[in-house]
Scaffold this motif. Structure first.
Motif, PDB file in Angstrom:
ATOM      1  N   THR A  91      65.596 -17.840 102.260  1.00  0.00           N
ATOM      2  CA  THR A  91      66.915 -17.874 102.895  1.00  0.00           C
ATOM      3  C   THR A  91      67.933 -17.423 101.848  1.00  0.00           C
ATOM      4  O   THR A  91      67.560 -17.061 100.732  1.00  0.00           O
ATOM      5  CB  THR A  91      67.277 -19.295 103.386  1.00  0.00           C
ATOM      6  N   LYS A  92      69.229 -17.478 102.202  1.00  0.00           N
ATOM      7  CA  LYS A  92      70.266 -17.085 101.258  1.00  0.00           C
ATOM      8  C   LYS A  92      70.281 -17.961 100.010  1.00  0.00           C
ATOM      9  O   LYS A  92      70.583 -17.489  98.921  1.00  0.00           O
ATOM     10  CB  LYS A  92      71.649 -17.197 101.916  1.00  0.00           C
ATOM     11  N   THR A  93      69.962 -19.244 100.173  1.00  0.00           N
ATOM     12  CA  THR A  93      70.114 -20.177  99.066  1.00  0.00           C
ATOM     13  C   THR A  93      68.814 -20.611  98.397  1.00  0.00           C
ATOM     14  O   THR A  93      68.846 -21.136  97.289  1.00  0.00           O
ATOM     15  CB  THR A  93      70.838 -21.454  99.539  1.00  0.00           C
ATOM     16  N   GLN A  94      67.656 -20.411  99.071  1.00  0.00           N
ATOM     17  CA  GLN A  94      66.412 -20.889  98.472  1.00  0.00           C
ATOM     18  C   GLN A  94      65.187 -20.163  98.999  1.00  0.00           C
ATOM     19  O   GLN A  94      65.232 -19.477 100.017  1.00  0.00           O
ATOM     20  CB  GLN A  94      66.256 -22.388  98.699  1.00  0.00           C
ATOM     21  N   LYS A  95      64.088 -20.366  98.275  1.00  0.00           N
ATOM     22  CA  LYS A  95      62.764 -19.928  98.703  1.00  0.00           C
ATOM     23  C   LYS A  95      61.929 -21.186  98.845  1.00  0.00           C
ATOM     24  O   LYS A  95      62.081 -22.122  98.058  1.00  0.00           O
ATOM     25  CB  LYS A  95      62.105 -19.034  97.652  1.00  0.00           C
ATOM     26  N   SER A  96      61.041 -21.224  99.872  1.00  0.00           N
ATOM     27  CA  SER A  96      60.192 -22.401 100.034  1.00  0.00           C
ATOM     28  C   SER A  96      58.803 -21.993 100.513  1.00  0.00           C
ATOM     29  O   SER A  96      58.620 -20.979 101.183  1.00  0.00           O
ATOM     30  CB  SER A  96      60.826 -23.399 101.010  1.00  0.00           C
ATOM     31  N   TYR A  97      57.831 -22.822 100.121  1.00  0.00           N
ATOM     32  CA  TYR A  97      56.448 -22.591 100.489  1.00  0.00           C
ATOM     33  C   TYR A  97      55.838 -23.941 100.840  1.00  0.00           C
ATOM     34  O   TYR A  97      55.753 -24.833 100.011  1.00  0.00           O
ATOM     35  CB  TYR A  97      55.698 -21.942  99.316  1.00  0.00           C
ATOM     36  N   LYS A  98      55.406 -24.098 102.116  1.00  0.00           N
ATOM     37  CA  LYS A  98      54.883 -25.371 102.588  1.00  0.00           C
ATOM     38  C   LYS A  98      53.388 -25.479 102.329  1.00  0.00           C
ATOM     39  O   LYS A  98      52.635 -24.528 102.539  1.00  0.00           O
ATOM     40  CB  LYS A  98      55.159 -25.552 104.079  1.00  0.00           C
ATOM     41  N   LEU A  99      53.016 -26.690 101.919  1.00  0.00           N
ATOM     42  CA  LEU A  99      51.614 -27.047 101.729  1.00  0.00           C
ATOM     43  C   LEU A  99      51.388 -28.375 102.448  1.00  0.00           C
ATOM     44  O   LEU A  99      52.354 -29.081 102.755  1.00  0.00           O
ATOM     45  CB  LEU A  99      51.306 -27.198 100.240  1.00  0.00           C
ATOM     46  N   PRO A 100      50.154 -28.763 102.734  1.00  0.00           N
ATOM     47  CA  PRO A 100      49.912 -30.016 103.449  1.00  0.00           C
ATOM     48  C   PRO A 100      50.482 -31.258 102.736  1.00  0.00           C
ATOM     49  O   PRO A 100      50.924 -32.202 103.393  1.00  0.00           O
ATOM     50  CB  PRO A 100      48.384 -30.107 103.525  1.00  0.00           C
ATOM     51  N   SER A 101      50.508 -31.267 101.428  1.00  0.00           N
ATOM     52  CA  SER A 101      50.974 -32.446 100.693  1.00  0.00           C
ATOM     53  C   SER A 101      52.432 -32.372 100.259  1.00  0.00           C
ATOM     54  O   SER A 101      52.944 -33.296  99.632  1.00  0.00           O
ATOM     55  CB  SER A 101      50.115 -32.671  99.448  1.00  0.00           C
ATOM     56  N   GLY A 102      53.105 -31.288 100.548  1.00  0.00           N
ATOM     57  CA  GLY A 102      54.495 -31.173 100.140  1.00  0.00           C
ATOM     58  C   GLY A 102      54.985 -29.746 100.227  1.00  0.00           C
ATOM     59  O   GLY A 102      54.288 -28.860 100.722  1.00  0.00           O
TER      60      GLY A 102
END
Length: 182
Positions: A91-102
């Motif tokens: 997104t404009k403010t962050q990058k994220s990557y989902k995993l089962p534990s967090g």
């Protein structure tokens, strides 16, 4: 010798007698001061031992915290390396990557203000930027109090002699305080 007998007498009397026991002379008053001093010394000894034990526990806790911080930093650095290799949602403010534990998140850098309110106030005053200057109102209690007097449970204006009845102003009684200095 008299101190020992008085102490022994006091320590062996029952609770009812303690209620009626009185200091009757300088010798018994001085004995009371000795008992207070002894009690305070015993408490201080106990406090010092307890404080030493607390310091031991805090040192152990700090060692465990440092160990935890090293482990977390190690795993976070490895996750950061991994994060750089995957396709993260952006997104404009962050990058994220989902995993089962967090979720791994990287907040993007941004520009922000660092300011010194006192220096900015000086500049605003010098340059006539009055719209940015806040003036804080406060009640001048010390000046107001000089004109007041307490009579019984009433507050009286010294100049006029009138009773002052203002919301937010009342008389309170502070109880007397008996101190024994050893």
């Amino acid at each position: 010798m008299e101190n020992i007998r008085l102490s022994d007498e006091f320590l062996t009397i029952n609770e009812e007698e303690k209620e009626t026991w009185k200091v009757t002379d300088d010798l018994s008053a001085d004995w009371c001061l000795d008992k207070i001093r002894e009690s305070k010394a015993e408490y201080e000894r106990f406090r010092m031992v307890a404080q030493a034990k607390i310091e031991q526990i805090q040192a152990r806790l700090q060692a465990e915290e440092e160990k935890m911080n090293r482990e977390v930093a190690f795993f976070e650095s490895k996750l950061r390396e991994y994060f750089e290799t995957v396709k993260a949602k952006e997104t404009k403010t962050q990058k994220s990557y989902k995993l089962p534990s967090g979720t791994l998140k990287l907040k993007k850098s941004k520009l922000d203000f660092d300011y010194d309110k006192n220096k900015l106030l000086e500049v605003a005053e010098q340059q006539g930027m009055n719209e940015y200057i806040k003036i804080k109102k406060s009640f001048d209690w010390s000046s107001f109090k000089k004109n007041l007097e307490i009579r019984g449970n009433r507050i009286i204006n010294k100049e006029t002699g009138e009773i002052v009845e203002i919301e937010g102003l009342r008389v309170i009684e502070k109880p007397e305080e008996f101190k024994v200095e050893v």
